[in-house]
Design a protein around this motif. Structure first.
Motif, PDB file in Angstrom:
ATOM      1  N   ILE A 190      -4.166 -48.693  63.249  1.00 35.10           N
ATOM      2  CA  ILE A 190      -4.758 -47.369  63.096  1.00 35.10           C
ATOM      3  C   ILE A 190      -4.282 -46.806  61.761  1.00 35.10           C
ATOM      4  O   ILE A 190      -3.093 -46.842  61.452  1.00 35.10           O
ATOM      5  N   GLY A 191      -5.208 -46.297  60.982  1.00 31.64           N
ATOM      6  CA  GLY A 191      -4.846 -45.719  59.697  1.00 31.64           C
ATOM      7  C   GLY A 191      -5.900 -44.743  59.239  1.00 31.64           C
ATOM      8  O   GLY A 191      -6.921 -44.545  59.894  1.00 31.64           O
ATOM      9  N   LYS A 192      -5.638 -44.144  58.102  1.00 30.07           N
ATOM     10  CA  LYS A 192      -6.545 -43.157  57.534  1.00 30.07           C
ATOM     11  C   LYS A 192      -7.019 -43.665  56.180  1.00 30.07           C
ATOM     12  O   LYS A 192      -6.224 -44.173  55.388  1.00 30.07           O
ATOM     13  N   ILE A 193      -8.322 -43.539  55.931  1.00 23.96           N
ATOM     14  CA  ILE A 193      -8.853 -43.941  54.624  1.00 23.96           C
ATOM     15  C   ILE A 193      -8.398 -42.947  53.571  1.00 23.96           C
ATOM     16  O   ILE A 193      -8.504 -41.734  53.752  1.00 23.96           O
ATOM     17  N   GLU A 194      -7.888 -43.512  52.488  1.00 26.25           N
ATOM     18  CA  GLU A 194      -7.514 -42.699  51.338  1.00 26.25           C
ATOM     19  C   GLU A 194      -8.400 -43.142  50.187  1.00 26.25           C
ATOM     20  O   GLU A 194      -8.685 -44.323  50.031  1.00 26.25           O
ATOM     21  N   GLN A 195      -8.853 -42.179  49.418  1.00 17.26           N
ATOM     22  CA  GLN A 195      -9.732 -42.484  48.289  1.00 17.26           C
ATOM     23  C   GLN A 195      -9.143 -41.917  47.019  1.00 17.26           C
ATOM     24  O   GLN A 195      -8.648 -40.798  47.004  1.00 17.26           O
ATOM     25  N   ILE A 196      -9.239 -42.721  45.965  1.00 14.65           N
ATOM     26  CA  ILE A 196      -8.826 -42.226  44.658  1.00 14.65           C
ATOM     27  C   ILE A 196     -10.066 -41.753  43.898  1.00 14.65           C
ATOM     28  O   ILE A 196     -10.046 -40.788  43.191  1.00 14.65           O
ATOM     29  N   ASN A 197     -11.169 -42.452  44.095  1.00 15.63           N
ATOM     30  CA  ASN A 197     -12.443 -42.048  43.510  1.00 15.63           C
ATOM     31  C   ASN A 197     -13.543 -42.489  44.466  1.00 15.63           C
ATOM     32  O   ASN A 197     -13.269 -43.055  45.517  1.00 15.63           O
ATOM     33  N   PRO A 231     -10.866 -54.672  56.855  1.00 12.37           N
ATOM     34  CA  PRO A 231     -12.176 -54.021  56.722  1.00 12.37           C
ATOM     35  C   PRO A 231     -12.166 -52.628  56.099  1.00 12.37           C
ATOM     36  O   PRO A 231     -13.201 -52.163  55.616  1.00 12.37           O
ATOM     37  N   VAL A 232     -11.039 -51.927  56.086  1.00 13.99           N
ATOM     38  CA  VAL A 232     -10.925 -50.568  55.541  1.00 13.99           C
ATOM     39  C   VAL A 232     -11.915 -49.632  56.242  1.00 13.99           C
ATOM     40  O   VAL A 232     -12.731 -48.971  55.607  1.00 13.99           O
ATOM     41  N   ILE A 233     -11.843 -49.614  57.551  1.00 14.27           N
ATOM     42  CA  ILE A 233     -12.674 -48.703  58.349  1.00 14.27           C
ATOM     43  C   ILE A 233     -11.749 -47.901  59.245  1.00 14.27           C
ATOM     44  O   ILE A 233     -10.875 -48.456  59.905  1.00 14.27           O
ATOM     45  N   ALA A 234     -11.951 -46.579  59.242  1.00 16.95           N
ATOM     46  CA  ALA A 234     -11.125 -45.687  60.054  1.00 16.95           C
ATOM     47  C   ALA A 234     -12.021 -44.590  60.631  1.00 16.95           C
ATOM     48  O   ALA A 234     -13.213 -44.504  60.308  1.00 16.95           O
ATOM     49  N   ASP A 235     -11.430 -43.781  61.471  1.00 14.81           N
ATOM     50  CA  ASP A 235     -12.193 -42.688  62.089  1.00 14.81           C
ATOM     51  C   ASP A 235     -12.680 -41.682  61.052  1.00 14.81           C
ATOM     52  O   ASP A 235     -13.705 -41.053  61.245  1.00 14.81           O
ATOM     53  N   GLY A 245     -19.576 -42.149  51.339  1.00 18.52           N
ATOM     54  CA  GLY A 245     -19.735 -43.170  50.308  1.00 18.52           C
ATOM     55  C   GLY A 245     -19.270 -44.545  50.775  1.00 18.52           C
ATOM     56  O   GLY A 245     -19.922 -45.558  50.521  1.00 18.52           O
ATOM     57  N   VAL A 246     -18.150 -44.576  51.483  1.00 16.44           N
ATOM     58  CA  VAL A 246     -17.622 -45.833  52.016  1.00 16.44           C
ATOM     59  C   VAL A 246     -18.598 -46.383  53.057  1.00 16.44           C
ATOM     60  O   VAL A 246     -18.938 -47.569  53.052  1.00 16.44           O
ATOM     61  N   LYS A 247     -19.071 -45.493  53.924  1.00 17.87           N
ATOM     62  CA  LYS A 247     -20.003 -45.916  54.979  1.00 17.87           C
ATOM     63  C   LYS A 247     -21.290 -46.473  54.369  1.00 17.87           C
ATOM     64  O   LYS A 247     -21.769 -47.531  54.780  1.00 17.87           O
ATOM     65  N   GLY A 301      -7.251 -54.298  61.267  1.00 17.21           N
ATOM     66  CA  GLY A 301      -7.931 -53.022  61.113  1.00 17.21           C
ATOM     67  C   GLY A 301      -8.096 -52.316  62.446  1.00 17.21           C
ATOM     68  O   GLY A 301      -7.689 -52.818  63.490  1.00 17.21           O
ATOM     69  N   ASN A 302      -8.733 -51.179  62.392  1.00 22.80           N
ATOM     70  CA  ASN A 302      -8.954 -50.349  63.567  1.00 22.80           C
ATOM     71  C   ASN A 302     -10.219 -50.817  64.289  1.00 22.80           C
ATOM     72  O   ASN A 302     -11.334 -50.509  63.875  1.00 22.80           O
ATOM     73  N   GLN A 303     -10.027 -51.568  65.356  1.00 20.72           N
ATOM     74  CA  GLN A 303     -11.165 -52.136  66.081  1.00 20.72           C
ATOM     75  C   GLN A 303     -12.041 -51.039  66.680  1.00 20.72           C
ATOM     76  O   GLN A 303     -13.264 -51.112  66.618  1.00 20.72           O
ATOM     77  N   HIS A 304     -11.435 -50.031  67.253  1.00 21.33           N
ATOM     78  CA  HIS A 304     -12.193 -48.921  67.849  1.00 21.33           C
ATOM     79  C   HIS A 304     -13.046 -48.219  66.789  1.00 21.33           C
ATOM     80  O   HIS A 304     -14.210 -47.904  67.019  1.00 21.33           O
ATOM     81  N   ALA A 305     -12.467 -47.992  65.614  1.00 17.58           N
ATOM     82  CA  ALA A 305     -13.210 -47.337  64.531  1.00 17.58           C
ATOM     83  C   ALA A 305     -14.365 -48.223  64.056  1.00 17.58           C
ATOM     84  O   ALA A 305     -15.445 -47.716  63.743  1.00 17.58           O
TER      85      ALA A 305
END
Length: 173
Positions: free
Chosen positions: A10-17, A97-101, A106-108, A133-137
């Protein structure tokens, strides 16, 4: 042990740009698994780490370089984006996969528009695929191919899909 394993992180997506995304918890777990495999004297193969985003790949590479692995151990691992990994194979593939809740639009959109890249990522393993990665997400991302893949692995893991051993009818085997 199964040839496909999902390590739920479980994690949170962080974006720089707008084009770069990463999840620190995935980076840490990918690094931990990689170091464990490369430090294990019983595993002598090679590892590929595949992720859709260059920023995630760069951060994984940086983290691996700071672990104290020898040059020989590090030479057995390739960390790349899915686009750059096309055509390559490794004994073990670790897919991040870099997918989170908190999936930004843009990522999606990028992940929706590049459905072929999931196929590239998960079909490069000669022996084992590890998804970190976060399977549920993934299942609830609204991205059809990630949702189906996450659900398939969930069903496989929970015995909802029968694996049938096929016997060859060939007299030459």
């Amino acid at each position: 042990e199964y040839a496909v394993k999902w390590v739920n992180v479980i994690g949170k997506i962080e974006q720089i740009n707008s084009s770069g995304a990463f999840i620190t918890n995935e980076i840490n777990e990918v690094t931990r698994i990689s170091v464990e495999l490369l430090s294990n004297n019983t595993f002598h193969g090679d590892i590929g780490v595949v992720t859709p985003f260059r920023l995630q790949a760069n951060k994984i590479r940086e983290k691996l370089n700071s672990t104290g692995l020898s040059d020989i151990q590090r030479s057995r691992i390739l960390v790349q984006t899915t686009v750059r990994f096309q055509g390559d194979e490794k004994d073990i593939i670790i897919f991040s996969p870099v997918i989170a809740d908190n999936l930004p639009k843009g990522v999606k959109y990028y992940l929706e528009d590049t459905d072929y890249l999931l196929n590239v990522a998960i079909t490069r393993a000669r022996a084992k695929l590890i998804i970190v990665g976060n399977q549920h997400a993934c299942i609830n991302s609204g991205i059809t191919h990630y949702s189906r893949f996450g659900q398939y692995i969930n069903d496989l893991t929970n015995g909802r899909i029968d694996i049938i051993e096929q016997k060859s009818e060939s007299p030459y085997e």
